[in-house]
Design a protein around this motif. Structure first.
Motif, PDB file in Angstrom:
ATOM      1  N   SER A 106       0.818  -1.213   0.000  1.00 27.65           N
ATOM      2  CA  SER A 106       0.000   0.000   0.000  1.00 27.65           C
ATOM      3  C   SER A 106       0.849   1.259   0.000  1.00 27.65           C
ATOM      4  O   SER A 106       1.925   1.300   0.592  1.00 27.65           O
ATOM      5  CB  SER A 106      -0.895   0.028   1.238  1.00 27.65           C
ATOM      6  OG  SER A 106      -1.754  -1.084   1.238  1.00 27.65           O
ATOM      7  N   ARG A 107       0.295   2.275  -0.653  1.00 30.19           N
ATOM      8  CA  ARG A 107       0.932   3.600  -0.652  1.00 30.19           C
ATOM      9  C   ARG A 107       0.727   4.260   0.697  1.00 30.19           C
ATOM     10  O   ARG A 107      -0.252   3.985   1.389  1.00 30.19           O
ATOM     11  CB  ARG A 107       0.262   4.497  -1.708  1.00 30.19           C
ATOM     12  CG  ARG A 107       0.635   4.197  -3.123  1.00 30.19           C
ATOM     13  CD  ARG A 107      -0.216   5.006  -4.077  1.00 30.19           C
ATOM     14  NE  ARG A 107      -0.238   6.416  -3.788  1.00 30.19           N
ATOM     15  CZ  ARG A 107       0.398   7.350  -4.488  1.00 30.19           C
ATOM     16  NH1 ARG A 107       1.104   7.019  -5.534  1.00 30.19           N
ATOM     17  NH2 ARG A 107       0.322   8.613  -4.155  1.00 30.19           N
ATOM     18  N   PRO A 108       1.617   5.167   1.058  1.00 32.42           N
ATOM     19  CA  PRO A 108       1.393   5.918   2.311  1.00 32.42           C
ATOM     20  C   PRO A 108       0.230   6.890   2.152  1.00 32.42           C
ATOM     21  O   PRO A 108      -0.147   7.240   1.031  1.00 32.42           O
ATOM     22  CB  PRO A 108       2.713   6.663   2.511  1.00 32.42           C
ATOM     23  CG  PRO A 108       3.328   6.749   1.156  1.00 32.42           C
ATOM     24  CD  PRO A 108       2.852   5.551   0.389  1.00 32.42           C
ATOM     25  N   ASP A 109      -0.329   7.297   3.271  1.00 28.52           N
ATOM     26  CA  ASP A 109      -1.362   8.335   3.257  1.00 28.52           C
ATOM     27  C   ASP A 109      -0.663   9.699   3.274  1.00 28.52           C
ATOM     28  O   ASP A 109       0.379   9.870   3.902  1.00 28.52           O
ATOM     29  CB  ASP A 109      -2.269   8.214   4.486  1.00 28.52           C
ATOM     30  CG  ASP A 109      -3.095   6.937   4.455  1.00 28.52           C
ATOM     31  OD1 ASP A 109      -3.496   6.525   3.353  1.00 28.52           O
ATOM     32  OD2 ASP A 109      -3.335   6.367   5.537  1.00 28.52           O
ATOM     33  N   PHE A 110      -1.273  10.661   2.596  1.00 27.21           N
ATOM     34  CA  PHE A 110      -0.702  12.003   2.522  1.00 27.21           C
ATOM     35  C   PHE A 110      -1.655  13.014   3.118  1.00 27.21           C
ATOM     36  O   PHE A 110      -2.861  12.931   2.916  1.00 27.21           O
ATOM     37  CB  PHE A 110      -0.413  12.391   1.060  1.00 27.21           C
ATOM     38  CG  PHE A 110       0.648  11.547   0.431  1.00 27.21           C
ATOM     39  CD1 PHE A 110       1.984  11.853   0.591  1.00 27.21           C
ATOM     40  CD2 PHE A 110       0.308  10.427  -0.316  1.00 27.21           C
ATOM     41  CE1 PHE A 110       2.970  11.075   0.017  1.00 27.21           C
ATOM     42  CE2 PHE A 110       1.280   9.642  -0.890  1.00 27.21           C
ATOM     43  CZ  PHE A 110       2.619   9.965  -0.726  1.00 27.21           C
ATOM     44  N   THR A 111      -1.085  13.961   3.852  1.00 26.95           N
ATOM     45  CA  THR A 111      -1.886  15.058   4.379  1.00 26.95           C
ATOM     46  C   THR A 111      -1.581  16.342   3.608  1.00 26.95           C
ATOM     47  O   THR A 111      -2.291  17.321   3.731  1.00 26.95           O
ATOM     48  CB  THR A 111      -1.583  15.293   5.879  1.00 26.95           C
ATOM     49  OG1 THR A 111      -0.178  15.518   6.028  1.00 26.95           O
ATOM     50  CG2 THR A 111      -2.006  14.085   6.710  1.00 26.95           C
ATOM     51  N   ASP A 163       3.276  17.046  -1.299  1.00 27.48           N
ATOM     52  CA  ASP A 163       4.034  15.821  -1.049  1.00 27.48           C
ATOM     53  C   ASP A 163       3.492  14.671  -1.883  1.00 27.48           C
ATOM     54  O   ASP A 163       4.252  13.859  -2.416  1.00 27.48           O
ATOM     55  CB  ASP A 163       3.989  15.443   0.433  1.00 27.48           C
ATOM     56  CG  ASP A 163       4.834  16.354   1.303  1.00 27.48           C
ATOM     57  OD1 ASP A 163       5.694  17.082   0.751  1.00 27.48           O
ATOM     58  OD2 ASP A 163       4.631  16.339   2.536  1.00 27.48           O
ATOM     59  N   GLU A 164       2.172  14.603  -2.006  1.00 24.78           N
ATOM     60  CA  GLU A 164       1.552  13.537  -2.799  1.00 24.78           C
ATOM     61  C   GLU A 164       1.896  13.687  -4.281  1.00 24.78           C
ATOM     62  O   GLU A 164       2.181  12.698  -4.966  1.00 24.78           O
ATOM     63  CB  GLU A 164       0.033  13.537  -2.603  1.00 24.78           C
ATOM     64  CG  GLU A 164      -0.655  12.374  -3.306  1.00 24.78           C
ATOM     65  CD  GLU A 164      -2.121  12.243  -2.948  1.00 24.78           C
ATOM     66  OE1 GLU A 164      -2.690  11.183  -3.243  1.00 24.78           O
ATOM     67  OE2 GLU A 164      -2.699  13.195  -2.367  1.00 24.78           O
ATOM     68  N   GLU A 165       1.904  14.909  -4.781  1.00 21.10           N
ATOM     69  CA  GLU A 165       2.258  15.139  -6.194  1.00 21.10           C
ATOM     70  C   GLU A 165       3.703  14.747  -6.472  1.00 21.10           C
ATOM     71  O   GLU A 165       4.007  14.145  -7.497  1.00 21.10           O
ATOM     72  CB  GLU A 165       2.011  16.603  -6.565  1.00 21.10           C
ATOM     73  CG  GLU A 165       0.547  16.960  -6.662  1.00 21.10           C
ATOM     74  CD  GLU A 165       0.301  18.465  -6.842  1.00 21.10           C
ATOM     75  OE1 GLU A 165       1.286  19.245  -6.852  1.00 21.10           O
ATOM     76  OE2 GLU A 165      -0.877  18.849  -6.953  1.00 21.10           O
ATOM     77  N   ILE A 166       4.590  15.085  -5.553  1.00 15.99           N
ATOM     78  CA  ILE A 166       5.996  14.704  -5.705  1.00 15.99           C
ATOM     79  C   ILE A 166       6.126  13.187  -5.669  1.00 15.99           C
ATOM     80  O   ILE A 166       6.821  12.588  -6.496  1.00 15.99           O
ATOM     81  CB  ILE A 166       6.865  15.379  -4.619  1.00 15.99           C
ATOM     82  CG1 ILE A 166       6.929  16.887  -4.868  1.00 15.99           C
ATOM     83  CG2 ILE A 166       8.265  14.770  -4.583  1.00 15.99           C
ATOM     84  CD1 ILE A 166       7.533  17.675  -3.728  1.00 15.99           C
ATOM     85  N   TYR A 167       5.455  12.551  -4.722  1.00 16.21           N
ATOM     86  CA  TYR A 167       5.482  11.098  -4.609  1.00 16.21           C
ATOM     87  C   TYR A 167       4.984  10.465  -5.908  1.00 16.21           C
ATOM     88  O   TYR A 167       5.602   9.525  -6.429  1.00 16.21           O
ATOM     89  CB  TYR A 167       4.620  10.642  -3.421  1.00 16.21           C
ATOM     90  CG  TYR A 167       4.808   9.190  -3.057  1.00 16.21           C
ATOM     91  CD1 TYR A 167       5.647   8.829  -2.012  1.00 16.21           C
ATOM     92  CD2 TYR A 167       4.149   8.178  -3.737  1.00 16.21           C
ATOM     93  CE1 TYR A 167       5.827   7.504  -1.658  1.00 16.21           C
ATOM     94  CE2 TYR A 167       4.320   6.845  -3.404  1.00 16.21           C
ATOM     95  CZ  TYR A 167       5.165   6.514  -2.357  1.00 16.21           C
ATOM     96  OH  TYR A 167       5.336   5.193  -2.014  1.00 16.21           O
TER      97      TYR A 167
END
Length: 195
Positions: free
Chosen positions: A93-98, A102-106
């Motif tokens: 599973s992918r990590p959760d992002f707040t 950070d999510e876009e970079i990931y």
């Protein structure tokens, strides 16, 4: 690899050192690939001592960003590959992002990594953060990613995160030279010691 307190330029800092086993116990490795690269940069006139406080602070900021992004690549690698570098049947599973940024970079880094996986195929071994050591020269380093193809060909990847101006096609020439020294040292150790 351990952290050690050392004094450089009159300041106490944490320095990562490599340890090797000896009959008398563990002993610090005398040369790090990082040291070779720093010497090359210093010899070329790019020395941290010649920078302003503002430039040093900016370099420290970039270093921290690089460490953070390396961690993202390690997370992505761990989702797709086990500790032996063998591809998992299905990614974890992918990590959760707040934070949306950070999510876009990931997402961008994961897309790059998946394209890299596709390029080498499902049978390639992907080894992340692989420590290597040459006993003849007492030199050690850590390769960000070694991809071993089915025929035994090894590919070396070292993640770099830096600033590239809008007009530039690539990173600055003086950094390319340092990166070439680093990758060359890794290649020599891998070829001479690991085959």
């Amino acid at each position: 690899k351990v952290n050690k307190k050392v004094t450089e330029n009159g300041k106490e800092i944490d320095k990562q050192v490599y340890m090797r086993a000896t009959p008398e116990g563990s002993k610090e490795v005398t040369v790090r690939v990082t040291d070779i690269v720093r010497k090359k940069s210093k010899d070329a006139g790019f020395d941290e001592e010649n920078l302003t406080t503002e430039e040093r602070n900016y370099n420290a900021f970039k270093r921290d960003v690089g460490i953070d992004k390396h961690q993202v690549f390690q997370d992505i690698h761990g989702r797709f590959f086990d500790d032996n570098g063998v591809r998992r049947e299905a990614p974890l599973s992918r990590p959760d992002f707040t934070n949306k940024e950070d999510e876009e970079i990931y997402d961008k880094l994961e897309t790059y990594f998946v394209e890299l996986m596709d390029k080498f195929g499902k049978d390639a071994i992907f080894l992340a953060e692989k420590m290597i050591y040459d006993p003849k020269t007492d030199t050690a380093g850590t390769v960000d990613l070694v991809i071993i193809e089915a025929d035994g060909t090894a590919n070396i990847y070292d993640w770099k995160f830096g600033t590239v101006s809008k007009d530039a096609e690539d990173i600055a020439w003086y950094k390319q030279d340092a990166y070439n020294v680093q990758l060359g040292a890794y290649k020599t150790i891998l070829s001479d010691v690991y085959g």
